[in-house]
Design an enzyme around this catalytic site. Structure first.
Site: not given
Ligand code: MEV
Length: 425
Positions: A66, A262, A278, A375
């Site tokens: 990513e 995430k 892992d 991004h």
């Molecule tokens: C994107 O891969 C991860 C984010 O969505 C994490 C977040 O929103 O805290 C930017």
């Protein structure tokens, strides 16, 4: 044969072969990790410099597909390097394994003999634990758990282990299987048991990937004033409050908590992968831990008190720096070398700091500029590469898209027009 599934079998075959390692021995090592391999699947291997962790500087290896993740980690690490860096501590290193079994007899009779059973289990597994004990680890505890109120005759032997620098799956699973044999033998040969009581039905023996007592803490802190100013005219105090609220939202709302965590795992998984650990085990455990009070919540926390901004993460990380792929995978070996061949505990600290950095970078963007700005900058870089844009063309495109929304077709149209005009000039 498999290439016949593709529309252009020859081209596909050439492509698959192009990813084979040129060194046959190296390829054989990679093939050995899995089954039915036909090629390798390349992923970007990046470095995030500027990590100051407990006073030591690290350049952290990250395997991730990513865009923006490595840039975000490096940027957050640099930001905190100027403010004292990351401080970490190990809160525990205990791992868990379970023998699930059925036994039809009186529960109190089972508990009555359990000390003898335990002694036998430890005695019978002594050969398996000897080396680990020499390294300072081994079996920490063996307990009997009763689940007969939920399933007839169901019990569990829960083992706790210290596996030193190894993740410990093989060590734990081997001991559990030995426990199962010893358990069966104990009841079969014990004098004071008869009939069905002599039979133990082993359901399964397996480590648990949930390791709530193998936990590391990573934190950053600084005076609120030292946070600096942020885009959009946001001052340090306003930033701190917004940031804290963003973390609170991830405590309150599982929808946000999932995305928040995430982001943490963007950093964590990338280092876990780069070091041959892992990532499925790490993720499964982290998410269970995030839901330990019954609701899925943020893994990180923030406080803004007495003039100080504090941001921290406590997370279970069962990783190893010996055994498994860590030394077999040629790149994992290099990653560990880059990190100065850390112990498992030091690797836990590095991984947690990377997760915290990633989380900080994401929240910093979200509560200031919004996530898309960063991004899109990366996205633009990728689009420019696809169109083989020159340095001059790239500068022009960047200038234009400073204020316009970046899209593939927008960049293509702008470049076409610019190239046409330049050719006429
Ligand atoms: C994107 O891969 C991860 C984010 O969505 C994490 C977040 O929103 O805290 C930017």
């Amino acid at each position: 044969m498999v290439e016949t599934f593709f529309k252009q079998p020859d081209a596909v075959m050439r492509e698959l072969v192009s990813y084979w390692h040129e060194n046959e021995e190296q390829q054989a090592i990679l093939d050995g990790f899995s089954e039915n391999t036909i090629s390798n699947f390349p992923m970007p291997y990046g470095l995030a410099p500027n990590f100051l962790i407990d006073g030591k500087a690290y350049c952290v290896p990250m395997v991730i597909e990513e865009s923006s993740v490595v840039a975000a980690a490096s940027s957050a690490a640099k930001y905190w390097m100027a403010r004292g860096g990351f401080k970490t501590s190990i809160l525990g290193v205990t791992k868990i394994g379970q023998v699930h079994f059925k036994w039809s007899g009186n529960t109190s009779k089972l508990y009555h003999v359990f000390d003898q059973v335990k002694e036998q289990l430890l005695k019978d597994s002594a050969d398996l634990t000897q080396k680990m004990e020499e390294r300072g680890g081994g079996i920490l505890n063996v307990e009997l758990l009763d689940f007969t109120d939920q399933e007839p005759n169901l019990y569990q032997i829960k083992g706790s282990f210290h596996t030193c620098d190894s993740m410990g799956a093989n060590f734990i699973n081997s001991i559990l299987e030995q426990f199962a044999e010893s358990l069966k033998h104990f009841f079969l040969t014990a004098d004071n048991f008869e009939g069905d009581e002599k039979d133990v039905l082993i359901i399964m023996c397996i480590l648990s990937n949930y390791t709530p007592e193998c936990v590391v803490r990573a934190e950053v802190e600084c005076p609120i004033d030292a946070l600096g100013n942020f885009p959009g005219g946001i001052n340090a105090q306003a930033f701190a409050e917004k940031f804290k609220t963003a973390v609170k939202i991830a405590h309150i709302d599982p929808y946000r908590a999932t995305t928040h965590n995430k982001g943490i795992f963007n950093g964590i998984d990338a280092v876990v992968l780069a070091t041959g650990n892992d990532f499925r085990a790490i993720e499964a455990c982290g998410h269970t831990y995030a839901a330990r009070d019954g609701q899925y919540r943020s893994l990180s926390e923030c406080s803004v008190e007495n003039g100080m901004f504090k941001f921290w993460l406590e997370i279970p990380l069962a990783v190893g720096t010996v055994g498994g792929l860590t030394k077999l995978h040629p790149m994992a070996k290099r990653s560990l070398e880059l990190l100065d061949n850390p112990s498992a505990e030091t690797l836990m600290k590095i991984i947690a700091a990377t997760g915290l950095a990633q989380n900080f970078a994401a929240l910093r963007s979200l509560v200031t500029t919004g996530i898309q700005k960063g991004h899109m900058k990366m996205h633009l870089k990728n689009i420019l590469a696809q169109f083989n844009a020159t340095v001059e063309e790239s500068d022009k495109v960047r200038e234009h898209f400073e204020t316009a929304v970046v899209s593939y077709s927008g960049v293509r149209d702008f470049l076409e027009k610019y190239r046409l005009e330049s050719s006429k000039a």
